[in-house]
Every structure is written in structure tokens, then in C-alpha cells.
Motif scaffolding. Structure first.
Motif, PDB file in Angstrom:
ATOM      1  N   ASP A 136       0.828  -1.194   0.000  1.00 50.56           N
ATOM      2  CA  ASP A 136       0.000   0.000   0.000  1.00 50.56           C
ATOM      3  C   ASP A 136       0.869   1.253   0.000  1.00 50.56           C
ATOM      4  N   ASP A 137       0.560   2.190  -0.904  1.00 55.57           N
ATOM      5  CA  ASP A 137       1.433   3.352  -1.043  1.00 55.57           C
ATOM      6  C   ASP A 137       1.207   4.390   0.052  1.00 55.57           C
ATOM      7  N   LYS A 138       0.176   4.207   0.857  1.00 58.34           N
ATOM      8  CA  LYS A 138      -0.040   5.108   1.996  1.00 58.34           C
ATOM      9  C   LYS A 138       0.446   4.482   3.297  1.00 58.34           C
ATOM     10  N   THR A 139      -0.016   3.250   3.562  1.00 58.56           N
ATOM     11  CA  THR A 139       0.254   2.634   4.864  1.00 58.56           C
ATOM     12  C   THR A 139       1.519   1.781   4.873  1.00 58.56           C
ATOM     13  N   GLY A 140       1.952   1.339   3.692  1.00 55.78           N
ATOM     14  CA  GLY A 140       3.104   0.456   3.629  1.00 55.78           C
ATOM     15  C   GLY A 140       2.762  -1.002   3.865  1.00 55.78           C
ATOM     16  N   GLU A 141       1.466  -1.310   4.071  1.00 53.84           N
ATOM     17  CA  GLU A 141       1.049  -2.693   4.290  1.00 53.84           C
ATOM     18  C   GLU A 141       1.414  -3.550   3.075  1.00 53.84           C
ATOM     19  N   VAL A 142       2.063  -4.668   3.327  1.00 54.59           N
ATOM     20  CA  VAL A 142       2.423  -5.587   2.245  1.00 54.59           C
ATOM     21  C   VAL A 142       1.172  -6.344   1.822  1.00 54.59           C
ATOM     22  N   LEU A 143       0.794  -6.187   0.571  1.00 51.91           N
ATOM     23  CA  LEU A 143      -0.444  -6.761   0.049  1.00 51.91           C
ATOM     24  C   LEU A 143      -0.227  -8.122  -0.588  1.00 51.91           C
ATOM     25  N   GLU A 144       0.969  -8.323  -1.121  1.00 49.10           N
ATOM     26  CA  GLU A 144       1.326  -9.597  -1.749  1.00 49.10           C
ATOM     27  C   GLU A 144       2.834  -9.633  -1.916  1.00 49.10           C
ATOM     28  N   SER A 145       3.342 -10.732  -2.437  1.00 46.06           N
ATOM     29  CA  SER A 145       4.781 -10.856  -2.640  1.00 46.06           C
ATOM     30  C   SER A 145       5.283  -9.793  -3.624  1.00 46.06           C
ATOM     31  N   SER A 146       6.501  -9.330  -3.413  1.00 48.21           N
ATOM     32  CA  SER A 146       7.087  -8.346  -4.319  1.00 48.21           C
ATOM     33  C   SER A 146       7.620  -8.979  -5.597  1.00 48.21           C
ATOM     34  N   THR A 147       7.609 -10.284  -5.675  1.00 47.75           N
ATOM     35  CA  THR A 147       8.044 -10.979  -6.887  1.00 47.75           C
ATOM     36  C   THR A 147       6.906 -11.841  -7.428  1.00 47.75           C
ATOM     37  N   LEU A 148       6.883 -11.986  -8.732  1.00 42.59           N
ATOM     38  CA  LEU A 148       5.853 -12.785  -9.389  1.00 42.59           C
ATOM     39  C   LEU A 148       6.364 -14.189  -9.690  1.00 42.59           C
ATOM     40  N   SER A 149       5.451 -15.144  -9.645  1.00 42.29           N
ATOM     41  CA  SER A 149       5.779 -16.501 -10.086  1.00 42.29           C
ATOM     42  C   SER A 149       5.793 -16.535 -11.609  1.00 42.29           C
ATOM     43  N   ALA A 150       6.294 -17.614 -12.162  1.00 43.38           N
ATOM     44  CA  ALA A 150       6.313 -17.757 -13.620  1.00 43.38           C
ATOM     45  C   ALA A 150       4.890 -17.702 -14.186  1.00 43.38           C
ATOM     46  N   ALA A 151       3.944 -18.324 -13.473  1.00 40.81           N
ATOM     47  CA  ALA A 151       2.550 -18.305 -13.934  1.00 40.81           C
ATOM     48  C   ALA A 151       1.985 -16.887 -13.894  1.00 40.81           C
ATOM     49  N   GLN A 152       2.336 -16.124 -12.877  1.00 44.88           N
ATOM     50  CA  GLN A 152       1.855 -14.745 -12.787  1.00 44.88           C
ATOM     51  C   GLN A 152       2.457 -13.866 -13.885  1.00 44.88           C
ATOM     52  N   TRP A 153       3.709 -14.112 -14.221  1.00 47.13           N
ATOM     53  CA  TRP A 153       4.309 -13.370 -15.343  1.00 47.13           C
ATOM     54  C   TRP A 153       3.560 -13.679 -16.641  1.00 47.13           C
ATOM     55  N   ARG A 154       3.192 -14.939 -16.835  1.00 51.20           N
ATOM     56  CA  ARG A 154       2.443 -15.306 -18.043  1.00 51.20           C
ATOM     57  C   ARG A 154       1.086 -14.617 -18.051  1.00 51.20           C
ATOM     58  N   ASP A 155       0.418 -14.605 -16.905  1.00 53.14           N
ATOM     59  CA  ASP A 155      -0.868 -13.916 -16.824  1.00 53.14           C
ATOM     60  C   ASP A 155      -0.712 -12.423 -17.078  1.00 53.14           C
ATOM     61  N   LEU A 156       0.315 -11.820 -16.508  1.00 50.38           N
ATOM     62  CA  LEU A 156       0.539 -10.385 -16.705  1.00 50.38           C
ATOM     63  C   LEU A 156       0.720 -10.067 -18.182  1.00 50.38           C
ATOM     64  N   ALA A 157       1.555 -10.847 -18.849  1.00 51.43           N
ATOM     65  CA  ALA A 157       1.807 -10.605 -20.272  1.00 51.43           C
ATOM     66  C   ALA A 157       0.546 -10.857 -21.098  1.00 51.43           C
ATOM     67  N   GLY A 158      -0.096 -11.990 -20.871  1.00 47.87           N
ATOM     68  CA  GLY A 158      -1.254 -12.351 -21.677  1.00 47.87           C
ATOM     69  C   GLY A 158      -2.432 -11.414 -21.475  1.00 47.87           C
ATOM     70  N   GLN A 159      -2.700 -11.057 -20.222  1.00 38.52           N
ATOM     71  CA  GLN A 159      -3.826 -10.173 -19.942  1.00 38.52           C
ATOM     72  C   GLN A 159      -3.552  -8.739 -20.391  1.00 38.52           C
ATOM     73  N   THR A 160      -2.286  -8.324 -20.356  1.00 33.58           N
ATOM     74  CA  THR A 160      -1.946  -6.989 -20.856  1.00 33.58           C
ATOM     75  C   THR A 160      -2.149  -6.932 -22.367  1.00 33.58           C
TER      76      THR A 160
END
Length: 300
Positions: free
Chosen positions: A118-142
Motif C-alpha cells: 500500500d502506497d499510503k500505509t506500507g502494508e504488504v499486500l502480496e509478494s514483491s516478486t511474481l511466479s512464472a505463472a503470474q508473469w504469463r498472466d501479466l503478459a497475456g492479460q496486458t
């Protein structure tokens, strides 16, 4: 004959007036932003957070035209690495912004990946790194987003690497670009965010020049940045501390960035974005005026 230097159009954005949200008591009224951005010598603006400027196309057209302003792009935040499950909610937001952006005559939609903290509170919402599957989703959905936005609204998306997102560093930006179709997905190179995350803007332009579809011009204060990294500050508190500074006081030097962009010999918008949230309402105008004069001295 048009020269390369005349093909970069300089503008500014609500962000340079401390505007991060559609409505916030610490932000200047939208009428003041429009008056001051025109008075500072800029002819182009971005829409900023959807709902800050009027969303009625006719009213927005009237308000910008009488100040001799034109719109270069709209902006959306997305979490496309979460895959098809978030498509419907993402598209609902994107469609509103894209519709207004098209109505203004602009041709670009700036797409910012979701923050991992979170850019206000600093609360960590999820991992700062993506898995290989998440990278595929990011590319495909973009790519899916780019295709839909182009076909339905005639806009080109430009993805904005941003601090505290998964598309940030030189390594991650390169990975994202290599995984996406150049004909669909362009890049909005933000010089400040890229420096914040350790990247070299000139090198990126020289390496991936055909992907650069849009520029955000800003600088970081290297001393404050060192503190930010040492304390692992989230982006919001880093901005409040002054990590983004008035050019030419910070890095990267903008003259070589503009020269590298001009060498591409393509039409580009270069939008000044000095993150200043929150800020005193009387602070932005003098900075914006000096920044416009500085960019003119750089030939832009």
C-alpha cells in the motif's frame, strides 16, 4: 520538413499539482489545476485520477479548450498478473477511462501495474516478486487489454513501470517487454520511477527504442533515495519525504534522455510528473513554471 526535436510534445499532469486521488481535501481544486498548468506554459495535460477532472466529455472539452489545453492520455491502475479472474472488474474501470480519453481526442492510455504494498500505509499486500505463472498472466492479460482498448476505443496502451509494483527494475521491465507483443504493448518510460528502481533511462531508450511510446519526465533526489532504500520506505512516504525533486537538481539528467528520445525520430509526448503528494497548494505553480523553462533550455 519536421525535425526530430519538434516531435516531442511537452505537457504536465495533475500529479505535478499533488493530485493522486479523484477527491481529497489536501488537493487543489481541478479548476485551479487547469488555470495554473496553462499559466505555466504547458499545452498538454493528462486526465489524472478518473473523476478529478470533469467526466462529462462536453464540459471537459469546454474547460480545456478555453485554456488552450489538450489531453494526451488517460491513466488506469490494473492488477493483471492475477489473471482472467480480475478481467471483468478491470475492464469496467478501464472502459470508463478509455471512453473519456477517446472523447478528448487523446490517443494513449497509460497502464500502471498494481502495487504490491500500500502506497499510503506500507502494508504488504502480496509478494514483491511474481511466479512464472503470474508473469504469463501479466503478459497475456496486458495483450488482451491492449487489443480490446485498440479495437473498441482506438487507443494505444503504454505500460508504466512504477516503484512498488512488479514492473519496476531494469530486469523486470526487460522481462515484461520481452514477453509482450510490440505491436500491441508500448512502454511509458517514467524517468524518475526507473531511476528510483535502479534503471538507466538512456540505456532503455537505446535498447528498446521501438517500444517507447510515451515519456514521463521526473527526477529523484539521490540522497533522499538512499535513505528510502536504507529504510525500505513505501513509495507514498518516500514522496512525502521529497524523493522526487525539481529538475535539474536530481537524476537522471534530462538532457541526454531527451536527446536519446529525439534520436528515435518518432512522435512522443513527454509529460512532466513531479510526484508531490501531499503538498502546499501554492507550491506547484512556481515549480511547474521553472521546469517548463528548463525543458525549453534542453530544446524541448
Amino acid at each position: 520538413m519536421t525535425t526530430a526535436k519538434t516531435r516531442i510534445r511537452i505537457g504536465s499532469a495533475p500529479d505535478s499539482w499533488g493530485v493522486w486521488f479523484p477527491d481529497d481535501p489536501r488537493q487543489v481544486p481541478w479548476t485551479r489545476f487547469l488555470d495554473e498548468v496553462a499559466g505555466a506554459g504547458y499545452g498538454w495535460i493528462e486526465l489524472g485520477p478518473y473523476g478529478y477532472l470533469p467526466t462529462d466529455p462536453a464540459r471537459l472539452a469546454d474547460e480545456t479548450a478555453r485554456r488552450n489545453l489538450r489531453v494526451s492520455a488517460g491513466t488506469v491502475f490494473t492488477g493483471l498478473h492475477h489473471g482472467p479472474a480480475v478481467w471483468d472488474t478491470t475492464w469496467e474501470h478501464v472502459a470508463d477511462v478509455a471512453e473519456l480519453t477517446r472523447a478528448t481526442g487523446a490517443g494513449h492510455l497509460v497502464v500502471i501495474p498494481a502495487f504490491w504494498r500500500d502506497d499510503k500505509t506500507g502494508e504488504v499486500l502480496e509478494s514483491s516478486t511474481l511466479s512464472a505463472a503470474q508473469w504469463r498472466d501479466l503478459a497475456g492479460q496486458t495483450e488482451r487489454l491492449a487489443r480490446e482498448v485498440r479495437e473498441r476505443y482506438g487507443l494505444r496502451i503504454v505500460v508504466h513501470p512504477h516503484a512498488d509494483t512488479h514492473v519496476d527494475s531494469e530486469e523486470n521491465v526487460a522481462r515484461f517487454l520481452d514477453a509482450t507483443d510490440p505491436d500491441l504493448v508500448g512502454l511509458c518510460l517514467d524517468t524518475g520511477h526507473y531511476a528510483y528502481c535502479g534503471g538507466d533511462s538512456v540505456k532503455l531508450i537505446e535498447t528498446y527504442g521501438e517500444r517507447i511510446g510515451y515519456l514521463h519526465l521526473k527526477q529523484v533526489d539521490p540522497d533522499v533515495l538512499a535513505q528510502v532504500h536504507a529504510e525500505q520506505l513505501p513509495f507514498g512516504p518516500a514522496v512525502a519525504r521529497g524523493v522526487m525533486c525539481e529538475p535539474p537538481a536530481g537524476v537522471p539528467a534530462l538532457e541526454p534522455v531527451l536527446a536519446a528520445a529525439q534520436a528515435l525520430d518518432v512522435d512522443l509526448f513527454a509529460i512532466v510528473e513531479q510526484d508531490m503528494y501531499p503538498c502546499d497548494p501554492d507550491r506547484p505553480l512556481p515549480i511547474a513554471t521553472r521546469t517548463r523553462a528548463f525543458l525549453r533550455s534542453c530544446g524541448a
